[in-house]
Write an enzyme that holds these catalytic residues in place. Sequence first.
Site, PDB file in Angstrom:
ATOM      1  N   PRO A  22       0.936  -1.333   0.079  1.00 23.64           N
ATOM      2  CA  PRO A  22       0.289   0.028   0.082  1.00 23.64           C
ATOM      3  C   PRO A  22       0.925   0.706  -0.004  1.00 23.64           C
ATOM      4  O   PRO A  22       1.518   1.876   1.430  1.00 23.64           O
ATOM      5  CB  PRO A  22      -0.966  -0.352   1.311  1.00 23.64           C
ATOM      6  N   GLN A  82      -6.721  -1.160   2.776  1.00 24.12           N
ATOM      7  CA  GLN A  82      -6.355  -0.993   3.881  1.00 24.12           C
ATOM      8  C   GLN A  82      -6.394   0.141   4.505  1.00 24.12           C
ATOM      9  O   GLN A  82      -6.696   1.226   3.882  1.00 24.12           O
ATOM     10  CB  GLN A  82      -4.181  -0.736   3.705  1.00 24.12           C
ATOM     11  N   CYS A  93       2.624   3.151   9.494  1.00 21.54           N
ATOM     12  CA  CYS A  93       2.844   4.267   8.738  1.00 21.54           C
ATOM     13  C   CYS A  93       3.005   5.150  10.183  1.00 21.54           C
ATOM     14  O   CYS A  93       2.678   5.792  11.068  1.00 21.54           O
ATOM     15  CB  CYS A  93       1.394   4.582   7.846  1.00 21.54           C
ATOM     16  N   HIS A 124       7.190  -4.943   8.031  1.00 15.17           N
ATOM     17  CA  HIS A 124       7.723  -3.624   8.023  1.00 15.17           C
ATOM     18  C   HIS A 124       9.044  -4.188   8.515  1.00 15.17           C
ATOM     19  O   HIS A 124       9.320  -3.416   9.862  1.00 15.17           O
ATOM     20  CB  HIS A 124       7.790  -2.575   7.347  1.00 15.17           C
ATOM     21  N   GLY A 178       9.838  -4.290   3.131  1.00 13.29           N
ATOM     22  CA  GLY A 178      11.245  -2.799   3.187  1.00 13.29           C
ATOM     23  C   GLY A 178      12.426  -3.576   2.544  1.00 13.29           C
ATOM     24  O   GLY A 178      12.874  -4.291   3.146  1.00 13.29           O
ATOM     25  N   GLY A 210       6.757  -2.302  -2.641  1.00 12.62           N
ATOM     26  CA  GLY A 210       6.129  -1.247  -2.389  1.00 12.62           C
ATOM     27  C   GLY A 210       7.009  -0.960  -3.886  1.00 12.62           C
ATOM     28  O   GLY A 210       6.561  -0.468  -4.852  1.00 12.62           O
ATOM     29  N   ARG A 211       8.115   0.432  -3.589  1.00 15.29           N
ATOM     30  CA  ARG A 211       8.940   1.248  -4.599  1.00 15.29           C
ATOM     31  C   ARG A 211       9.230   0.511  -5.656  1.00 15.29           C
ATOM     32  O   ARG A 211       9.301   1.327  -6.959  1.00 15.29           O
ATOM     33  CB  ARG A 211       9.421   2.074  -3.731  1.00 15.29           C
TER      34      ARG A 211
END
Length: 325
Positions: free
Chosen positions: A13, A66, A96, A167, A208, A229-230
């Site tokens: 997310p 989420q 977060c 993470h 992560g 993610g990225r």
Amino acid sequence: MSDPLSHRFCTAPLLDWSDRHCRTMWRLFSKNARLYTEMVTTGAILHGDRERHLQFDAAEHPLALQLGGSDPRELAECARIAEQWGYDEINLNCGCPSDRVQSGRFGACLMAEPEVVAEGLAAMRAAVAIPVTVKHRIGIDDMEDYAGLTRFVEAQAAVGVTTFIVHARKAWLNGLSPKENREIPPLNYDMVFQLKRDYPQLQVVLNGGINTLEECRQHLRHVDGVMLGRAAYQTPALLARVDSELFDGEPGPDAIRVAEQMLPYIERELGRGQRLNHITRHMLGLFQGLPGARRFRRHLSENAHRKGAGPEVVEQALALVTQAA
């Protein structure tokens, strides 16, 4: 326990990034990846534009919503709504680190209150038949390292949660920005691997700093799943190999084919009032590292925002790539 392959590979997310347009493109690359929405707060669902926050394309399944929040009644109601909308999973954000999230009493700060999280997860589980999962850090601030992590996990497992997306960084809520919290706290994969060894009955998904499918394969020797993610956003074409390398399936289409397959979707969305650049901003990394990538990005960046811009802008950008090949 859910299907052991259900979380083998997930996309993360990503706030402001993993919207429905992005997820539609990701799904074209991989049939098996489990996709996650951006974090949506309970307040946004209960009091905001519900359709804007919850709408998705049927092709996106399997898809998890989420949620951000901490009030058990609100979480349960939002879980019910999400199930009615057709989501396959509800995931609670306990990772977060932003100030805005902390002030709303959700995100990573909830790791300091495992009982509050457990109450919310229990309420969600009682409200729906679909899986309820949690995404969290390995710790926050001065929380004891492994003991603090296991105390948090055990509290959630006690109310029936079986899937934990971890993470592998601490979140420093005082002194680091959200961006710094993604990069400065050191990764500690070993702590997540230890968690899986000590709680083999739980499904543990590692998140992560994972950038390649080779890294995914290495991590999958120790945990049940991985979440990117990225890397998935900045180099989406790597998703084309997910099904063949991690699921024994067929390879996905290449970036040119995915861009072509996005054209009917773009046409449909423009007909519903969407702007082209709201879709194509997610396509800028499609040809990362390949000849013509820079010209492709530049053409979309310079033209997709123009009034009346349509699918022909993407076709023109694609032609620049095929000419360079």
